[in-house]
Each structure stands twice: as structure tokens, then as C-alpha cells.
Design a protein around this motif. Sequence first.
Motif, PDB file in Angstrom:
ATOM      1  N   HIS A 442       0.854  -1.187   0.000  1.00  0.00           N
ATOM      2  CA  HIS A 442       0.000   0.000   0.000  1.00  0.00           C
ATOM      3  C   HIS A 442       0.895   1.244   0.000  1.00  0.00           C
ATOM      4  CE1 HIS A 442      -2.769   3.111   1.387  1.00  0.00           C
ATOM      5  NE2 HIS A 442      -3.781   2.285   1.085  1.00  0.00           N
ATOM      6  N   PRO A 443       0.598   2.238  -0.825  1.00  0.00           N
ATOM      7  CA  PRO A 443       1.500   3.393  -0.953  1.00  0.00           C
ATOM      8  C   PRO A 443       1.694   4.203   0.330  1.00  0.00           C
ATOM      9  CG  PRO A 443      -0.583   3.762  -2.103  1.00  0.00           C
ATOM     10  CD  PRO A 443      -0.539   2.320  -1.756  1.00  0.00           C
ATOM     11  N   ASP A 444       0.787   4.103   1.287  1.00  0.00           N
ATOM     12  CA  ASP A 444       0.902   4.895   2.513  1.00  0.00           C
ATOM     13  C   ASP A 444       1.444   4.105   3.702  1.00  0.00           C
ATOM     14  OD1 ASP A 444      -0.106   7.104   1.198  1.00  0.00           O
ATOM     15  OD2 ASP A 444      -2.179   6.692   1.771  1.00  0.00           O
ATOM     16  N   VAL A 445       1.832   2.834   3.472  1.00  0.00           N
ATOM     17  CA  VAL A 445       2.303   1.981   4.569  1.00  0.00           C
ATOM     18  C   VAL A 445       3.825   1.962   4.610  1.00  0.00           C
ATOM     19  CG1 VAL A 445       2.398  -0.371   5.454  1.00  0.00           C
ATOM     20  CG2 VAL A 445       0.233   0.551   4.610  1.00  0.00           C
ATOM     21  N   GLN A 446       4.386   2.398   5.737  1.00  0.00           N
ATOM     22  CA  GLN A 446       5.830   2.336   5.941  1.00  0.00           C
ATOM     23  C   GLN A 446       6.233   0.965   6.479  1.00  0.00           C
ATOM     24  OE1 GLN A 446       8.131   4.835   5.329  1.00  0.00           O
ATOM     25  NE2 GLN A 446       9.716   3.326   5.825  1.00  0.00           N
ATOM     26  N   GLU A 447       5.544   0.527   7.511  1.00  0.00           N
ATOM     27  CA  GLU A 447       5.749  -0.788   8.098  1.00  0.00           C
ATOM     28  C   GLU A 447       4.401  -1.333   8.543  1.00  0.00           C
ATOM     29  OE1 GLU A 447       9.801  -1.413  10.368  1.00  0.00           O
ATOM     30  OE2 GLU A 447       8.730   0.296  11.205  1.00  0.00           O
ATOM     31  N   ILE A 462      -8.354 -10.589  13.175  1.00  0.00           N
ATOM     32  CA  ILE A 462      -7.049 -10.239  12.624  1.00  0.00           C
ATOM     33  C   ILE A 462      -6.942  -8.718  12.585  1.00  0.00           C
ATOM     34  CG2 ILE A 462      -5.595 -10.314  10.566  1.00  0.00           C
ATOM     35  CD1 ILE A 462      -6.758 -13.021   9.914  1.00  0.00           C
ATOM     36  N   ALA A 463      -5.865  -8.199  13.149  1.00  0.00           N
ATOM     37  CA  ALA A 463      -5.648  -6.751  13.185  1.00  0.00           C
ATOM     38  C   ALA A 463      -4.307  -6.418  12.553  1.00  0.00           C
ATOM     39  CB  ALA A 463      -5.683  -6.235  14.627  1.00  0.00           C
ATOM     40  N   ALA A 464      -4.278  -5.299  11.826  1.00  0.00           N
ATOM     41  CA  ALA A 464      -3.058  -4.809  11.199  1.00  0.00           C
ATOM     42  C   ALA A 464      -2.582  -3.572  11.949  1.00  0.00           C
ATOM     43  CB  ALA A 464      -3.311  -4.470   9.735  1.00  0.00           C
ATOM     44  N   PHE A 465      -1.360  -3.619  12.444  1.00  0.00           N
ATOM     45  CA  PHE A 465      -0.748  -2.469  13.113  1.00  0.00           C
ATOM     46  C   PHE A 465       0.165  -1.791  12.094  1.00  0.00           C
ATOM     47  CE2 PHE A 465      -2.237  -5.161  16.434  1.00  0.00           C
ATOM     48  CZ  PHE A 465      -2.562  -4.313  17.491  1.00  0.00           C
ATOM     49  N   VAL A 466      -0.176  -0.572  11.739  1.00  0.00           N
ATOM     50  CA  VAL A 466       0.452   0.104  10.602  1.00  0.00           C
ATOM     51  C   VAL A 466       1.226   1.338  11.061  1.00  0.00           C
ATOM     52  CG1 VAL A 466       0.015   1.362   8.449  1.00  0.00           C
ATOM     53  CG2 VAL A 466      -1.287  -0.722   8.982  1.00  0.00           C
ATOM     54  N   VAL A 467       2.480   1.413  10.602  1.00  0.00           N
ATOM     55  CA  VAL A 467       3.261   2.642  10.736  1.00  0.00           C
ATOM     56  C   VAL A 467       3.112   3.383   9.409  1.00  0.00           C
ATOM     57  CG1 VAL A 467       5.534   3.650  11.116  1.00  0.00           C
ATOM     58  CG2 VAL A 467       4.901   1.525  12.293  1.00  0.00           C
ATOM     59  N   PRO A 468       2.377   4.508   9.377  1.00  0.00           N
ATOM     60  CA  PRO A 468       2.159   5.195   8.103  1.00  0.00           C
ATOM     61  C   PRO A 468       3.407   5.938   7.639  1.00  0.00           C
ATOM     62  CG  PRO A 468       1.113   6.395   9.888  1.00  0.00           C
ATOM     63  CD  PRO A 468       1.668   5.152  10.501  1.00  0.00           C
ATOM     64  N   LYS A 469       3.513   6.123   6.346  1.00  0.00           N
ATOM     65  CA  LYS A 469       4.619   6.915   5.795  1.00  0.00           C
ATOM     66  C   LYS A 469       4.458   8.373   6.196  1.00  0.00           C
ATOM     67  CE  LYS A 469       5.787   4.063   1.771  1.00  0.00           C
ATOM     68  NZ  LYS A 469       5.833   4.000   0.293  1.00  0.00           N
ATOM     69  N   VAL A 496      -7.638  -1.939  11.747  1.00  0.00           N
ATOM     70  CA  VAL A 496      -6.371  -1.296  11.424  1.00  0.00           C
ATOM     71  C   VAL A 496      -6.031  -0.354  12.567  1.00  0.00           C
ATOM     72  CG1 VAL A 496      -5.118   0.252   9.871  1.00  0.00           C
ATOM     73  CG2 VAL A 496      -6.674  -1.467   8.929  1.00  0.00           C
ATOM     74  N   VAL A 497      -4.871  -0.535  13.152  1.00  0.00           N
ATOM     75  CA  VAL A 497      -4.424   0.304  14.265  1.00  0.00           C
ATOM     76  C   VAL A 497      -3.155   1.030  13.817  1.00  0.00           C
ATOM     77  CG1 VAL A 497      -3.690   0.360  16.666  1.00  0.00           C
ATOM     78  CG2 VAL A 497      -5.364  -1.362  15.910  1.00  0.00           C
ATOM     79  N   PHE A 498      -3.168   2.360  13.865  1.00  0.00           N
ATOM     80  CA  PHE A 498      -1.995   3.132  13.455  1.00  0.00           C
ATOM     81  C   PHE A 498      -1.080   3.343  14.660  1.00  0.00           C
ATOM     82  CE2 PHE A 498      -5.147   4.251  10.221  1.00  0.00           C
ATOM     83  CZ  PHE A 498      -4.411   3.996   9.074  1.00  0.00           C
ATOM     84  N   VAL A 499       0.195   3.046  14.491  1.00  0.00           N
ATOM     85  CA  VAL A 499       1.179   3.163  15.560  1.00  0.00           C
ATOM     86  C   VAL A 499       2.398   3.916  15.038  1.00  0.00           C
ATOM     87  CG1 VAL A 499       0.441   1.064  16.754  1.00  0.00           C
ATOM     88  CG2 VAL A 499       2.142   0.904  14.940  1.00  0.00           C
ATOM     89  N   SER A 500       3.177   4.456  15.976  1.00  0.00           N
ATOM     90  CA  SER A 500       4.370   5.213  15.588  1.00  0.00           C
ATOM     91  C   SER A 500       5.559   4.308  15.314  1.00  0.00           C
ATOM     92  CB  SER A 500       4.733   6.212  16.693  1.00  0.00           C
ATOM     93  OG  SER A 500       4.966   5.523  17.918  1.00  0.00           O
ATOM     94  N   GLY A 501       5.518   3.084  15.805  1.00  0.00           N
ATOM     95  CA  GLY A 501       6.597   2.137  15.572  1.00  0.00           C
ATOM     96  C   GLY A 501       6.189   0.753  16.016  1.00  0.00           C
ATOM     97  N   LEU A 502       6.946  -0.266  15.596  1.00  0.00           N
ATOM     98  CA  LEU A 502       6.652  -1.650  15.931  1.00  0.00           C
ATOM     99  C   LEU A 502       7.649  -2.147  16.971  1.00  0.00           C
ATOM    100  CD1 LEU A 502       6.074  -3.105  12.328  1.00  0.00           C
ATOM    101  CD2 LEU A 502       4.351  -2.233  13.926  1.00  0.00           C
ATOM    102  N   PRO A 503       7.183  -2.814  18.019  1.00  0.00           N
ATOM    103  CA  PRO A 503       8.106  -3.346  19.028  1.00  0.00           C
ATOM    104  C   PRO A 503       8.947  -4.477  18.437  1.00  0.00           C
ATOM    105  CG  PRO A 503       5.887  -4.169  19.410  1.00  0.00           C
ATOM    106  CD  PRO A 503       5.769  -3.157  18.319  1.00  0.00           C
TER     107      PRO A 503
END
Length: 518
Positions: A442-447, A462-469, A496-503
Amino acid sequence: MPLPAPAIARGYTGEPCPASFNIARYCLARAAKETPDKIALIVVGDADAPLENAERWTYGALDEAVRRVAAGLLAEGFAPGERLMIRMPNTSDYALLFFGALAAGIVPLPSSSQLTAEEADFLLSDSAASAVALAPGMTMHTNDAKVIDAAMLERLKAHAPRVAYADTAANDPAFLVYTSGTSGRPKGVLHAHRSAWGRRPMYQGWYGIEASDTMLHAGAFNWTYTLGVGLTDPWANGATTVLYNGEKDVQVWPKLMEKTHATLFAAVPTLYRQILKYCDLAAHDISALRHGLTAGEALSPALLDQWCAATGKELYEALGMSECSTYVSTAPGMEIRAGSPGRPQPGRCVAALPVEGGSEPLPSGEVGLLAVHRSDPGLMLGYWRRPDEEAEVYRGEWFIGGDLASFDDAGYMHYHGRADDLMNAMGYRVSPQEVEAALATHPDVQEVAVTELRVRDDLSVIAAFVVPKEASEPDAASILGWADARLAAYKRPREVVFVSGLPRTANGKVMRRALARS
């Protein structure tokens, strides 16, 4: 102090499978000879229409049709041992092709009609199938594979029937199903013809099935739960099975229980929960139902109590996997212990092994890796062209599927989760890596990291934890729509849960379970 490990026979102790064995012959030949006019299959397309309008197959007609398809496939140039992919909805044609291929010694690959074209392309390529049966309107890149379309299917069904079923050996390849792999790519699970014999411990160790039963199954044919519980086992016992292929609506199931006088109903716990929530069970006569069967995901004690209170019927749970179907269950006449799917079925050799290594079963009460003895006839032949993944799941004489479990002093199994990150979605095992790979484009997904997220005591999604670009505007709807176009419905994230970073661990590995707890 834990009790000593229970004394278990080191190996399968059930009746051995005959050396010459064919699944289709085992399921159909005896009933076709002894009760040819008995109804084997009822196909319902409209739950509100009179049952007399439904498609019906007697054992005699079904046996002949399967042998016609088998002969037709061989006449069309297909050779025993070749793979035949089936990509169709729940219809009698699906069943005829699956069992017809088995009757010819050809290896069917049942797949889901929910798959996207890209997902279906991968299965066709990875399996090196020589043909694919496609329902009208379904598209995919068939490459050099032959396409069995509606016209060819009619030719197959009109062919003169093969006199006998293929003389396959018990260990010959029978069918190929795909499940999630640890690499993120689906992997093929190759089963032998003996796999149907390996289901015999379920007959009384889970179902309590008799020839007088009518089985109503709510699943789709790409799933071993449906192929086995919905077709193979009822037919092997001379029972009647009911197939529904109409519009998806939870309201149809009580209607069908009443209309078909179903004595056994099989579904995942989620569907039982939906029936209780959205259906007026008091408005339907389901008195013919002896009990319900459930597998695919854990049955919560609360749901069990609610179903029993609402219907007066028991629910019997089973635990299984694509590699060995079900092997732990409760059954009629057996005590149900809340939170446990039951005990190993008669003849099975099942144990908990130390997580860190070793092949000696752990004592009662200790948590280890759930293992099935390699001698079980229901166990797969192996993973299709995945020797590395296959090597990971065998430890000496044991097959280890990745579940953590313990056994109490009465032999009841208690589930303690997965030792890996595989998720459970409506009874399907789903690899987080597969979902992450689709969302990462996806163009807006960083991680992105994907895991199960518990939204209620008895429900996970199922949940997606997304770090946006940077500079992108977080848009959950856009990401969910992206998933819709690239993944089968049961693989798609619901949150979809937006987060600042992934552990991550010190080695940089994403800690998915930590996300679920955050």
C-alpha cells in the motif's frame, strides 16, 4: 507436584488400514451395493423453497456418476498422480470432481472460491497441477494447465462409467490441500488415501454417527473440515449429507435444520454464536437434531452454556489441523470439561513434548508442544515440495503442529496457544507474513505487523498495526480496501491500528504478541 506422564502406547492402536485402499471406493461402493436407493446427498440452493425442489443424489446414482467422471478424466488424457485443482463453489459438481479424481487415482486440489485470482494463480503454479476446474465467471492465469469448463464437465459426467475404482495403495497420494506456511506462503499438505481410514476414530470418538443420521455442514469444500465431516465420513457410514450453496445468511441454518430433519450440524463456534444472536430458534423445530459438532477455533465455555440453554442440545468440540484432521474431541456419553476440547480419540497416540527438545511425553499438567505419533493413518504424507518446513515439524517418532497444550490427570487436553505466530480466522490458519506482504505494498504503509487481537473474551479478529509513511494521511478504509483486492475474505484484517513504531527484539524481529497486548 505433577503426576507422572500417563502410560501411552507408542503408536496408533486402531485397526490398521488395508494395504489396497481408495477413498472414493471406501466412501461409496458399499452403500451403493447395499442401499443404492438411499439418499446420499441433498443440495439446497434456496432455504425457503420446498425441500422437494432440492437436488438429490442416491448412493447408486452418486457411485455411478463418480465412476463416470473418473473414466472421463482418464479418457481426456489425465494420468494418475497428476494434480487437478478445483476452484468452484459448493455444488454437487465439486463433489463429483473431487471423488471422481480420487476414483481415477488423480490427485485433486480443492481450493476456495473466495481466493483472489493472484492467490489462485500461486496454488496452480506451486502444485504444478495439469488442470483446473473453473466455475463460470472465475478468472486466473491458467498458463499451460488444461481448463475443465462447463462443457468439459458435462462430457465427463456423460462418459461411460469406469467399472472399478483405481487400485490405489493406502500410502498413494490422494489429495492436496493448502494451509498457511511459516514462510508466509501457503504450503501444500499432501494426504494419502489412508487419510480416510485415519478418520475412523472420529466416528464414535466425536460424532456418534450412524447410518440413520443426516449431516448438515456449514463449511466450504476447500476445507478438510467440510470435505471430511460433510462428505467423506457421512458417506463412509451410509448416512445422508446436506449441502447448502445459496446466499450467505445466518438465518438459513435453523431453517435447514428443521426442513431437512438434520440430526447432526457442524460449524465453527463463530457461526453458533451468530445463530444465537440473530436467529429465533424457538420459531424452528430442530427436535431432530441430536447434537452439534464444532471445530476450527476454540469453543468458549460461555458459548457452550448458551447453546445448550437455548436448544437443549450438546455441542461436541474437536481439535485438529490440516495435516491430521481432528484427533482430540468430546463425544456423546463423555464428560465435557469447560475449556477443554476433550481427550485423544480412541486409537490415537497424542502427547505433549518438551518445548526445547526431547521425545518423551511430559507429565500431566505440564505445558509442551502438542504432538501426534507418526504412525497415525490420518497424518499427512508430507508438505508438497517443502522439505525444509517438513523437517521442522517432525521430532523422531512424533509430528508437532505448533500448538502448546497440557493434559490433566483424566487425559483431557488444555490449549495454551501457539508456539508460533500463526493466527486463527474462522477456523482457517492464517500466516501473518502473508497478510503483511499484501498490505506492505500500500502506498501509505511504511511498516506493518499483523496479529490476532482479542476484542471480547470469546472473540479474536485479525488486526493490522500500521506505521504510516511520513506526510501520508492515515486512512484505515483505504488499507482495508487494499486487502480486499488481494486476500481471500478470511485472511483480511478486520481492524487497522496506526502506531508510531513496531516493538522489536534486540535482533530486530517484530514482537507481534506485544502489539496485541499494547
